[in-house]
Design an enzyme around this catalytic site. Structure first.
Site, PDB file in Angstrom:
ATOM      1  N   HIS A 143       6.341  17.513  44.650  1.00 49.51           N
ATOM      2  CA  HIS A 143       6.798  17.944  45.975  1.00 49.51           C
ATOM      3  C   HIS A 143       8.329  17.909  46.038  1.00 49.51           C
ATOM      4  O   HIS A 143       8.938  17.234  46.859  1.00 49.51           O
ATOM      5  CB  HIS A 143       6.194  17.017  47.021  1.00 49.51           C
ATOM      6  CG  HIS A 143       6.209  17.547  48.421  1.00 49.51           C
ATOM      7  ND1 HIS A 143       7.357  17.899  49.072  1.00 49.51           N
ATOM      8  CD2 HIS A 143       5.194  17.787  49.283  1.00 49.51           C
ATOM      9  CE1 HIS A 143       7.049  18.300  50.282  1.00 49.51           C
ATOM     10  NE2 HIS A 143       5.753  18.262  50.437  1.00 49.51           N
ATOM     11  N   GLU A 145       7.458  23.569  45.258  1.00 53.51           N
ATOM     12  CA  GLU A 145       6.627  22.539  44.647  1.00 53.51           C
ATOM     13  C   GLU A 145       5.695  23.132  43.591  1.00 53.51           C
ATOM     14  O   GLU A 145       4.791  23.901  43.925  1.00 53.51           O
ATOM     15  CB  GLU A 145       5.819  21.852  45.745  1.00 53.51           C
ATOM     16  CG  GLU A 145       6.648  21.426  46.958  1.00 53.51           C
ATOM     17  CD  GLU A 145       5.820  21.165  48.204  1.00 53.51           C
ATOM     18  OE1 GLU A 145       6.327  21.412  49.311  1.00 53.51           O
ATOM     19  OE2 GLU A 145       4.643  20.780  48.047  1.00 53.51           O
TER      20      GLU A 145
HETATM   21  O1  TA6 Z   1       4.229  20.701  51.024  1.00 51.38           O
HETATM   22  C1  TA6 Z   1       4.290  21.103  52.340  1.00 51.38           C
HETATM   23  C2  TA6 Z   1       3.610  20.070  53.207  1.00 51.38           C
HETATM   24  O2  TA6 Z   1       2.273  19.949  52.849  1.00 51.38           O
HETATM   25  C3  TA6 Z   1       3.810  20.414  54.677  1.00 51.38           C
HETATM   26  O3  TA6 Z   1       2.607  20.731  55.294  1.00 51.38           O
HETATM   27  C4  TA6 Z   1       4.480  19.195  55.269  1.00 51.38           C
HETATM   28  O4  TA6 Z   1       3.582  18.368  55.880  1.00 51.38           O
HETATM   29  C5  TA6 Z   1       5.120  18.562  54.056  1.00 51.38           C
HETATM   30  O5  TA6 Z   1       4.231  18.788  53.017  1.00 51.38           O
HETATM   31  C6  TA6 Z   1       5.519  17.125  54.175  1.00 51.38           C
HETATM   32  O6  TA6 Z   1       4.422  16.298  54.172  1.00 51.38           O
HETATM   33  P1  TA6 Z   1       4.614  14.711  54.446  1.00 51.38           P
HETATM   34  O7  TA6 Z   1       3.237  14.128  54.340  1.00 51.38           O
HETATM   35  O8  TA6 Z   1       5.532  14.200  53.357  1.00 51.38           O
HETATM   36  O9  TA6 Z   1       5.237  14.576  55.786  1.00 51.38           O
END
Ligand code: TA6
Length: 317
Positions: A170, A274
């Site tokens: 991520h 990601e």
């Molecule tokens: O990767 C995108 C995502 O899945 C979004 O939906 C957003 O929620 C982001 O990740 C961040 O997630 P987190 O759980 O770290 O707040």
């Protein structure tokens, strides 16, 4: 190994924020990277000029059970909220250990600035995800400043049971001004729009630019994606292996205000791209191992996206 290299601190174990254990990787040219054992999370990647290339929120919390907001969180064994586990699984808010005896990695490299980390299930985790596994992560900093992450996940169940998971690196890239950023390599691909109930669409033919919240899972992408930070004349190149999909996320202004560990205007200075495996979950039978690799590097912008770099051409690269 030159005299300088002999005593060069390629790897340093030390304490970070809130006394959390971290490892600093350094290359003689000045590049560096930092990895916290909490979440096996890379929280810094700097080039030879000491410029930070990853975004970490000024409001990031370095305290379990909260995941650190920024750098490269690991999403395993579940990406997103598609499943019974907490958002993005639990690997990012567990304490990993140094892997003192990692099996040989197929790709031999002369890198000396690397660290091997390992996560094994705790009794607690066994209650929420009843599987035995070994998750090994090698974080490696190349002589050219490139940052490689290699994950190996092995099913060590003794009850003959397979398990299935989704995965993502991520990565939060630091950008100068999101409205001046372009992403190349995802044109014309199908994607699932997480802002429209994961409905499937096809991307238009041009490079992707940003003017509002985006949360898309691009399917079966090329192995190389480029993120052009026009203001900084810098291009990030993301190369991936074993990770067919790519998630692109920016919360923009409204969502940013709703995220407690994220600054109101920080959406202007970050973009998540990601390397992921989301659409087709991975199933491993006991004894089987999956490998997913991502390599990040930077090049001066004008020579990216297919345009040939005269220097490389000259060198016949
Ligand atoms: O990767 C995108 C995502 O899945 C979004 O939906 C957003 O929620 C982001 O990740 C961040 O997630 P987190 O759980 O770290 O707040």
């Amino acid at each position: 190994m030159s005299g300088r290299e002999k005593e060069w601190p390629f790897v340093e174990h030390c304490k970070g924020v809130n006394g959390l254990d971290k490892v600093i990787l350094r290359e003689p040219r000045g590049c560096s990277a930092e990895v916290y054992l909490y979440g096996a999370q890379v929280t810094s990647w700097k080039n030879e000029h000491g410029e930070e290339l990853l975004f970490v929120s000024s409001k990031a919390v370095f305290k379990p059970p909260k995941a650190i907001r920024g750098g490269i969180p690991l999403c395993f064994p579940q990406f997103g909220s598609q499943g019974s586990l907490e958002q993005h699984g639990f690997a990012r808010n567990r304490f990993w250990t140094i892997d003192l005896d990692p099996p040989q990695l197929a790709i031999s490299s002369s890198n000396k600035a690397f660290v091997d980390l390992i996560l094994k299930p705790s009794e607690e985790d066994g209650k929420i995800w009843p599987h035995r596994y070994e998750f090994r992560l090698r974080v490696s900093l190349g002589a050219g400043g490139e940052l490689m992450l290699t994950s190996r996940i092995r099913n060590t169940n003794t009850d003959g049971k397979p398990f299935t998971f989704t995965f993502a690196y991520h990565t939060y890239f630091a950008v100068t001004d999101i409205s001046e950023v372009r992403v190349e390599g995802l044109e014309t691909l199908d994607y699932l729009d997480n802002l429209k109930d994961r409905e499937r669409f096809t991307e238009q033919g041009d490079a992707i630019t940003f003017e509002s919240e985006v949360n898309k899972v691009y399917l079966s992408t090329p192995t190389k994606i480029a993120i052009l930070d026009h203001e900084r004349k810098r291009t990030y190149e993301l190369r991936k292996d074993g990770l067919p999909d790519a998630v692109v996320w920016n919360p923009w202004d409204k969502k940013a205000k709703a995220i407690p560990d994220f600054g109101y205007d920080e959406y202007k200075r970050m973009l998540c791209v990601e390397a992921a495996c989301v659409e087709k979950p991975i199933t491993l039978r006991p004894g089987e191992e999956w490998k997913g690799r991502q390599e990040l590097s930077t090049v001066p912008s004008s020579y990216c996206s297919g345009q040939l770099d005269p220097l490389k051409v000259l060198k016949g690269g």
